[in-house]
Design a protein around this motif. Structure first.
Motif, PDB file in Angstrom:
ATOM      1  N   ASN A  93      12.185  -1.413  -5.182  1.00 34.16           N
ATOM      2  CA  ASN A  93      12.042  -0.356  -4.635  1.00 34.16           C
ATOM      3  C   ASN A  93      10.665   1.027  -4.418  1.00 34.16           C
ATOM      4  O   ASN A  93      10.908   2.205  -4.403  1.00 34.16           O
ATOM      5  N   ILE A  94       8.994   0.581  -5.554  1.00 33.37           N
ATOM      6  CA  ILE A  94       7.874   1.062  -5.325  1.00 33.37           C
ATOM      7  C   ILE A  94       7.583   1.553  -4.150  1.00 33.37           C
ATOM      8  O   ILE A  94       7.718   1.079  -2.989  1.00 33.37           O
ATOM      9  N   GLU A  95       6.531   2.773  -4.439  1.00 33.02           N
ATOM     10  CA  GLU A  95       5.402   3.132  -3.588  1.00 33.02           C
ATOM     11  C   GLU A  95       4.551   2.329  -4.021  1.00 33.02           C
ATOM     12  O   GLU A  95       4.376   1.688  -4.076  1.00 33.02           O
ATOM     13  N   VAL A  96       3.410   2.248  -2.464  1.00 34.58           N
ATOM     14  CA  VAL A  96       2.192   1.412  -2.673  1.00 34.58           C
ATOM     15  C   VAL A  96       0.810   2.250  -3.355  1.00 34.58           C
ATOM     16  O   VAL A  96      -0.112   1.268  -3.932  1.00 34.58           O
ATOM     17  N   VAL A  97       1.158   3.385  -3.749  1.00 29.74           N
ATOM     18  CA  VAL A  97       0.517   4.346  -4.483  1.00 29.74           C
ATOM     19  C   VAL A  97       0.849   4.990  -5.468  1.00 29.74           C
ATOM     20  O   VAL A  97       1.610   5.977  -5.063  1.00 29.74           O
ATOM     21  N   PHE A  98       0.059   5.315  -6.230  1.00 23.45           N
ATOM     22  CA  PHE A  98       0.828   6.156  -7.968  1.00 23.45           C
ATOM     23  C   PHE A  98      -0.867   7.008  -8.152  1.00 23.45           C
ATOM     24  O   PHE A  98      -1.553   6.754  -8.092  1.00 23.45           O
TER      25      PHE A  98
ATOM     26  N   VAL B 288       1.361   5.144   3.378  1.00 23.41           N
ATOM     27  CA  VAL B 288       0.408   5.256   1.984  1.00 23.41           C
ATOM     28  C   VAL B 288       1.487   6.451   2.340  1.00 23.41           C
ATOM     29  O   VAL B 288       2.278   7.552   3.399  1.00 23.41           O
ATOM     30  N   PRO B 289       1.986   7.379   0.903  1.00 22.63           N
ATOM     31  CA  PRO B 289       2.816   8.614   0.795  1.00 22.63           C
ATOM     32  C   PRO B 289       1.800   9.820   0.560  1.00 22.63           C
ATOM     33  O   PRO B 289       0.655   9.558   0.599  1.00 22.63           O
ATOM     34  N   THR B 290       2.260  10.970   0.679  1.00 23.12           N
ATOM     35  CA  THR B 290       1.631  12.291   0.372  1.00 23.12           C
ATOM     36  C   THR B 290       0.935  12.106  -1.036  1.00 23.12           C
ATOM     37  O   THR B 290       1.400  11.952  -1.601  1.00 23.12           O
ATOM     38  N   ILE B 291       0.003  11.724  -0.526  1.00 22.25           N
ATOM     39  CA  ILE B 291      -1.235  11.798  -2.004  1.00 22.25           C
ATOM     40  C   ILE B 291      -2.253  12.861  -1.509  1.00 22.25           C
ATOM     41  O   ILE B 291      -3.273  12.187  -2.490  1.00 22.25           O
ATOM     42  N   SER B 292      -2.165  13.927  -1.408  1.00 20.53           N
ATOM     43  CA  SER B 292      -3.027  15.140  -0.902  1.00 20.53           C
ATOM     44  C   SER B 292      -4.032  15.379  -2.070  1.00 20.53           C
ATOM     45  O   SER B 292      -4.802  16.135  -2.754  1.00 20.53           O
ATOM     46  N   THR B 293      -3.253  15.600  -3.217  1.00 22.91           N
ATOM     47  CA  THR B 293      -3.329  15.983  -4.869  1.00 22.91           C
ATOM     48  C   THR B 293      -4.027  14.853  -5.816  1.00 22.91           C
ATOM     49  O   THR B 293      -4.607  15.616  -6.931  1.00 22.91           O
TER      50      THR B 293
ATOM     51  N   ASN C 293       9.007  -1.444  -1.516  1.00 16.16           N
ATOM     52  CA  ASN C 293      10.035  -1.012  -0.235  1.00 16.16           C
ATOM     53  C   ASN C 293      10.363  -1.487   0.537  1.00 16.16           C
ATOM     54  O   ASN C 293       9.008  -0.554   1.189  1.00 16.16           O
ATOM     55  N   PRO C 294      10.613  -1.618   0.982  1.00 13.11           N
ATOM     56  CA  PRO C 294      10.728  -2.712   2.492  1.00 13.11           C
ATOM     57  C   PRO C 294      10.633  -1.228   3.423  1.00 13.11           C
ATOM     58  O   PRO C 294       9.721  -1.323   4.568  1.00 13.11           O
ATOM     59  N   SER C 295      11.059  -0.155   3.110  1.00 12.49           N
ATOM     60  CA  SER C 295      11.479   0.906   4.210  1.00 12.49           C
ATOM     61  C   SER C 295       9.768   1.384   4.279  1.00 12.49           C
ATOM     62  O   SER C 295       9.471   2.418   5.209  1.00 12.49           O
ATOM     63  N   ASN C 296       8.896   1.351   3.735  1.00 17.07           N
ATOM     64  CA  ASN C 296       7.713   1.969   4.267  1.00 17.07           C
ATOM     65  C   ASN C 296       6.751   0.883   4.075  1.00 17.07           C
ATOM     66  O   ASN C 296       5.538   1.030   5.073  1.00 17.07           O
ATOM     67  N   ILE C 297       7.115  -0.261   5.108  1.00 17.91           N
ATOM     68  CA  ILE C 297       6.662  -1.539   5.550  1.00 17.91           C
ATOM     69  C   ILE C 297       6.523  -1.184   6.624  1.00 17.91           C
ATOM     70  O   ILE C 297       7.249  -1.769   7.529  1.00 17.91           O
ATOM     71  N   SER C 298       5.527  -0.775   8.079  1.00 20.35           N
ATOM     72  CA  SER C 298       4.943  -0.449   8.606  1.00 20.35           C
ATOM     73  C   SER C 298       4.585  -2.308   9.824  1.00 20.35           C
ATOM     74  O   SER C 298       4.999  -2.051  11.386  1.00 20.35           O
ATOM     75  N   SER C 299       4.101  -2.702   9.128  1.00 19.25           N
ATOM     76  CA  SER C 299       4.012  -4.107   9.925  1.00 19.25           C
ATOM     77  C   SER C 299       4.122  -5.016   8.953  1.00 19.25           C
ATOM     78  O   SER C 299       3.690  -4.833   7.746  1.00 19.25           O
ATOM     79  N   GLY C 300       5.097  -6.499   9.115  1.00 18.64           N
ATOM     80  CA  GLY C 300       4.786  -7.116   8.227  1.00 18.64           C
ATOM     81  C   GLY C 300       6.453  -6.664   7.613  1.00 18.64           C
ATOM     82  O   GLY C 300       7.543  -5.903   8.465  1.00 18.64           O
ATOM     83  N   SER C 301       6.855  -7.912   6.212  1.00 20.22           N
ATOM     84  CA  SER C 301       7.992  -7.836   5.526  1.00 20.22           C
ATOM     85  C   SER C 301       8.229  -8.191   4.516  1.00 20.22           C
ATOM     86  O   SER C 301       6.725  -8.672   3.725  1.00 20.22           O
ATOM     87  N   GLN C 302       8.858  -8.396   3.912  1.00 21.96           N
ATOM     88  CA  GLN C 302       9.189  -8.494   2.502  1.00 21.96           C
ATOM     89  C   GLN C 302       9.320 -10.208   2.797  1.00 21.96           C
ATOM     90  O   GLN C 302      10.403 -10.225   3.091  1.00 21.96           O
ATOM     91  N   PRO C 303       8.910 -10.754   1.911  1.00 25.49           N
ATOM     92  CA  PRO C 303       8.065 -11.038   0.568  1.00 25.49           C
ATOM     93  C   PRO C 303       7.060 -10.882   0.886  1.00 25.49           C
ATOM     94  O   PRO C 303       6.484 -12.116   2.305  1.00 25.49           O
TER      95      PRO C 303
END
Length: 443
Positions: free
Chosen positions: A85-90, A231-236, A253-263
């Motif tokens: 359940n990770i973010e898509v940008v780090f 993408v989460p807030t990455i302003s910095t 994390n599936p909750s961050n997918i706005s179109s499509g689904s897991q897998p």
């Protein structure tokens, strides 16, 4: 303004190349003061990290290379293994740093030190100011390597913007091969259970990114899935990493997918592409991968720091060999051959040399599958990389399986550039020395 900055590094400066600034005091009488020298303070915000001092050249210039002090404030960023359940940008917070530079000079014309820093200076574009903010990141570009981006290109005409500008040609931080089309034989190969990330620069002031898009294709090249991940807030953030290998993408994390689904990468996908997007518009190159099902030999996956400061991956899929190099040390001892009656019992069985130190160093010999010219030439970055890991599939005593990083102390292999018009297919053979030692009992 009498103090001028004649040369400034561009933003997103590659810190393991020269980071040079040239100052010039236009007032000759000041330059001729006793002990005159130029100064630059390197700061982290308001905290001074170091002060550099150089005397003027015969032409009156002060030439500084700031790379040494800046290198000590950054390292690298590895992606999380076995995520869920990770973010898509780090944020690669260890891979870049903003520095503030202040300028001035010192002299001893009155017999004691007279410092004038910070001064208001004139910059090369004729603007003025008392400081300059410079962003550097952990790249080390070659001076020349044919078509690979090199240091001389990077510093020319804002070349770094090819890695930060929002357009379909925006590059990721990798020189790895990209076939540019679904199922292209020149795409990188990954297995469905493999983990990994891809790295990119991010100029958030002018370059918003709000989604990451993944396109899945079947074996005939038809589009079978489109996944859009918010993408989460990455302003910095200034340097980012994105899940890119199948296993890691499938842990977003599936909750961050706005179109499509897991897998995201399903069993029907044989090739896929990933790109950055803003308001559903593509703002980077599409980077393609092929799903590989090679299983005749045990796959050894290598993760390595590339010249652009991100981590790349490569699979050695042919036979691998494990070996141990043994190092022993001995001391000479008096044989224990004197009996209780005082007689000496000479015997060949009496030990005269005792082994008091035994170290074994694990090694591996790996062989790649047949690869094309571009892939082979790119793998020079693996052989010369200062940070290399073996991603080892591991089953713990509790029965749970995971992947662990084993550090590689040294990687050795023969490399010679291949040319498409002359060379066809070939494989790469390397020897790994693991960054761990094993010790035995001592006496």
């Amino acid at each position: 303004m009498s103090l001028q900055v004649k040369h400034l590094p561009q933003q997103y400066r590659t810190v393991y190349n020269p980071v040079e600034v040239v100052l010039y005091e236009t007032t000759g009488s000041i330059r001729n003061y006793t002990g005159f020298a130029y100064l630059i303070d390197v700061k982290d915000g308001s905290t001074t990290l170091g002060r550099l001092k150089v005397p003027p050249t015969t032409n009156g210039f002060g030439r500084f290379d700031l790379s040494g002090i800046m290198q000590s404030y950054m390292s690298s960023d590895l992606g999380e293994l076995n995520p869920s359940n990770i973010e898509v940008v780090f944020d690669n917070s260890n891979s870049y740093k903003d520095f503030t530079l202040e300028f001035g000079w010192v002299h001893y014309n009155t017999g004691s030190a007279t410092y004038d820093i910070p001064q208001t200076v004139t910059f090369p574009d004729s603007t003025t100011g008392t400081s300059y903010d410079l962003l550097t990141f952990n790249s080390s570009l070659p001076k020349y390597r044919r078509d690979v981006v090199n240091f001389y290109d990077w510093q020319y005409n804002n070349y770094y913007q090819k890695y930060t500008d929002n357009n379909t040609t925006r590059k990721f931080l990798t020189n790895g091969p990209n076939g540019g089309a679904a199922n292209s034989p020149y795409n990188q190969k990954v297995m469905i259970d493999e983990q990994g990330y891809i790295y990119a620069l991010y100029d958030h002031a002018n370059d918003p990114i709000d989604t990451v898009t993944v396109l899945g294709y079947n074996s005939s090249g038809s589009l079978v899935s489109t996944t859009v991940i918010d993408v989460p807030t990455i302003s910095t953030f200034k340097n980012i990493r994105i899940p890119v290998s199948p296993f890691t993408l499938n842990k977003v994390n599936p909750s961050n997918i706005s179109s499509g689904s897991q897998p995201i990468i399903s069993s029907s996908v044989s090739s896929y592409a990933i790109y950055l997007s803003n308001l559903e518009v593509q703002v980077s190159e599409k980077y393609y991968f092929n799903i590989d099902s090679e299983c005749r030999f045990e796959t050894k996956r290598i993760e390595f720091l590339n010249s652009l400061g991100g981590f790349d991956y490569f699979n050695f899929t042919k036979v691998s060999r494990h070996s141990e190099e043994i190092e022993r040390k001995f001391f000479q001892t008096t044989p224990n051959d004197l009996s209780s009656t005082g007689a000496i019992d000479y015997s060949i069985a009496n030990r005269e040399k005792v082994q008091y130190y035994t170290k074994s160093m694990p090694k591996m010999k790996l062989t790649s599958d047949w690869v094309d010219c571009n892939t082979y030439n790119w793998l020079l970055e693996l052989i010369e990389s200062p940070e290399v890991y073996l991603l080892d599939d591991y089953t713990a005593p509790n029965g749970l399986s995971s992947v662990r990083r084993i550090p590689i102390k040294n990687i050795d292999g023969n490399w010679e550039e291949k040319i498409t018009s002359v060379d066809k297919v070939f494989n790469l053979e390397v020897n790994l020395e693991l960054g761990i030692d094993n010790f035995r009992q001592s006496f």
